[in-house]
Design a protein around this motif. Structure first.
Motif, PDB file in Angstrom:
ATOM      1  N   GLY A  87      14.343  -6.078  -6.171  1.00 42.12           N
ATOM      2  CA  GLY A  87      14.881  -7.128  -5.325  1.00 42.12           C
ATOM      3  C   GLY A  87      13.912  -7.473  -4.216  1.00 42.12           C
ATOM      4  O   GLY A  87      12.770  -7.009  -4.188  1.00 42.12           O
ATOM      5  N   ILE A  88      14.382  -8.255  -3.271  1.00 37.17           N
ATOM      6  CA  ILE A  88      13.519  -8.734  -2.198  1.00 37.17           C
ATOM      7  C   ILE A  88      13.016  -7.603  -1.303  1.00 37.17           C
ATOM      8  O   ILE A  88      11.952  -7.704  -0.682  1.00 37.17           O
ATOM      9  N   ALA A  89      13.752  -6.501  -1.231  1.00 36.25           N
ATOM     10  CA  ALA A  89      13.364  -5.389  -0.353  1.00 36.25           C
ATOM     11  C   ALA A  89      12.397  -4.410  -1.018  1.00 36.25           C
ATOM     12  O   ALA A  89      11.875  -3.507  -0.366  1.00 36.25           O
ATOM     13  N   ASP A  90      12.149  -4.576  -2.316  1.00 34.73           N
ATOM     14  CA  ASP A  90      11.251  -3.669  -3.034  1.00 34.73           C
ATOM     15  C   ASP A  90       9.805  -4.130  -2.904  1.00 34.73           C
ATOM     16  O   ASP A  90       9.515  -5.325  -2.927  1.00 34.73           O
ATOM     17  N   ASP A  91       8.898  -3.171  -2.781  1.00 26.93           N
ATOM     18  CA  ASP A  91       7.470  -3.462  -2.673  1.00 26.93           C
ATOM     19  C   ASP A  91       6.726  -2.843  -3.851  1.00 26.93           C
ATOM     20  O   ASP A  91       7.137  -1.808  -4.387  1.00 26.93           O
ATOM     21  N   TYR A  92       5.615  -3.466  -4.214  1.00 29.51           N
ATOM     22  CA  TYR A  92       4.773  -2.862  -5.241  1.00 29.51           C
ATOM     23  C   TYR A  92       4.230  -1.533  -4.727  1.00 29.51           C
ATOM     24  O   TYR A  92       3.844  -1.406  -3.567  1.00 29.51           O
ATOM     25  N   THR A  93       4.220  -0.534  -5.593  1.00 28.74           N
ATOM     26  CA  THR A  93       3.753   0.805  -5.235  1.00 28.74           C
ATOM     27  C   THR A  93       2.612   1.214  -6.153  1.00 28.74           C
ATOM     28  O   THR A  93       2.677   0.983  -7.363  1.00 28.74           O
ATOM     29  N   VAL A  94       1.583   1.801  -5.589  1.00 26.97           N
ATOM     30  CA  VAL A  94       0.468   2.291  -6.396  1.00 26.97           C
ATOM     31  C   VAL A  94       0.993   3.300  -7.410  1.00 26.97           C
ATOM     32  O   VAL A  94       1.713   4.234  -7.062  1.00 26.97           O
ATOM     33  N   GLU A  95       0.626   3.112  -8.665  1.00 23.59           N
ATOM     34  CA  GLU A  95       1.203   3.908  -9.752  1.00 23.59           C
ATOM     35  C   GLU A  95       0.288   5.073 -10.122  1.00 23.59           C
ATOM     36  O   GLU A  95      -0.299   5.113 -11.203  1.00 23.59           O
ATOM     37  N   ASP A  96       0.171   6.029  -9.216  1.00 18.34           N
ATOM     38  CA  ASP A  96      -0.667   7.198  -9.500  1.00 18.34           C
ATOM     39  C   ASP A  96       0.134   8.223 -10.292  1.00 18.34           C
ATOM     40  O   ASP A  96       1.360   8.292 -10.197  1.00 18.34           O
ATOM     41  N   PHE A  97      -0.586   9.022 -11.080  1.00 18.16           N
ATOM     42  CA  PHE A  97       0.082  10.045 -11.885  1.00 18.16           C
ATOM     43  C   PHE A  97      -0.894  11.187 -12.143  1.00 18.16           C
ATOM     44  O   PHE A  97      -1.436  11.343 -13.230  1.00 18.16           O
ATOM     45  N   GLY A  98      -1.141  11.967 -11.102  1.00 17.76           N
ATOM     46  CA  GLY A  98      -1.972  13.147 -11.252  1.00 17.76           C
ATOM     47  C   GLY A  98      -3.459  12.935 -11.086  1.00 17.76           C
ATOM     48  O   GLY A  98      -4.245  13.876 -11.261  1.00 17.76           O
ATOM     49  N   GLU A  99      -3.871  11.697 -10.747  1.00 25.24           N
ATOM     50  CA  GLU A  99      -5.301  11.472 -10.524  1.00 25.24           C
ATOM     51  C   GLU A  99      -5.800  12.265  -9.317  1.00 25.24           C
ATOM     52  O   GLU A  99      -6.945  12.717  -9.277  1.00 25.24           O
ATOM     53  N   VAL A 100      -4.914  12.428  -8.327  1.00 20.85           N
ATOM     54  CA  VAL A 100      -5.247  13.207  -7.133  1.00 20.85           C
ATOM     55  C   VAL A 100      -4.841  14.660  -7.368  1.00 20.85           C
ATOM     56  O   VAL A 100      -3.776  14.932  -7.938  1.00 20.85           O
ATOM     57  N   GLN A 101      -5.697  15.590  -6.930  1.00 21.16           N
ATOM     58  CA  GLN A 101      -5.395  17.003  -7.112  1.00 21.16           C
ATOM     59  C   GLN A 101      -5.462  17.746  -5.779  1.00 21.16           C
ATOM     60  O   GLN A 101      -6.224  17.381  -4.882  1.00 21.16           O
TER      61      GLN A 101
END
Length: 226
Positions: A87-101
């Motif tokens: 909805g209008i209150a949702d923002d795009y979020t970076v879709e990381d998945f384990g790249e950072v350790q």
């Protein structure tokens, strides 16, 4: 009753979702919710994912419908889509998945940074010192082993598709059946009840209890199958 401080409309979403989630058997529902929240492309709909988690907390043991096949999963997804979509209150979020350790005791563990709000990575790096000072290193190791292990388990099936926009999408058939296998085989490797106890706190708001769990050890839906 779920408590919240940050999501004023979440109660409305929970009530609408419960009309659907209570129709299903709990074991199937847990795996379906886990799959939807695990899906990397659904990261932007944070409030909706928390609302879906809350439906497990407020579940009433009366459903008989199954979500054992991908077609049944698609049917369930279709029923909740209008409530879950961004909805209008949702923002795009970076879709990381384990790249950072995170390095701890000379080992590297995959972690999830998510939005980066509240200096998540910096806070994660304080965890070893904090755990040592309060004599909770065993619990920290347990949590890190779980989150890193589950990321490794799903990393090939849960990849970003390159679309940069907020959305709520149906997880792939491959990911759906990988989740089924995870609950049948892989989850036995972890002490889920002990992990659950790390997150339990009377009066904790859903964003602190489940969002924290999501960043540190995904979503502790697995507790319902133990």
């Amino acid at each position: 009753m779920v408590k919240t401080e940050a999501f004023p409309t979440i109660r409305m979403k929970i009530d609408r979702l419960l009309k659907t989630t209570n129709e299903y058997q709990l074991n199937d529902l847990v795996k379906a919710v886990y799959c939807i929240n695990l899906c990397i492309n659904n990261r932007p709909v944070l409030e909706s994912c928390l609302a879906l988690n809350a439906c497990l907390i407020e579940y009433e043991e009366k459903g008989s419908k199954r979500i054992g096949t991908y077609d049944e999963f698609k049917g369930f997804f279709g029923k909740i889509y209008d409530v879950m979509k961004p909805g209008i209150a949702d923002d795009y979020t970076v879709e990381d998945f384990g790249e950072v350790q995170l390095r701890y005791n000379d080992k590297f563990y995959r972690v999830i940074i998510g939005t980066g709000h509240n200096n998540v990575y910096a806070c994660l790096n304080f965890l070893p010192t904090l755990a040592r000072n309060i004599s909770r290193e065993e619990e920290l190791c347990l949590a890190l082993e779980y989150v890193s292990g589950t990321i490794d388990y799903f990393i090939e099936e849960n990849k970003n598709d390159g679309v940069v926009e907020k959305r709520f999408v149906l997880p792939t058939e491959i990911l759906f059946y990988k989740v089924q296998k995870f609950f049948k085989e892989e989850v036995k490797k972890y002490d889920i009840l002990e992990l659950d106890s790390l997150m339990m706190s009377e009066g904790t708001t859903i964003e602190k209890a489940i969002l924290y769990a999501g960043k540190i050890i995904f979503i502790l839906c697995t507790m319902f199958l133990c």
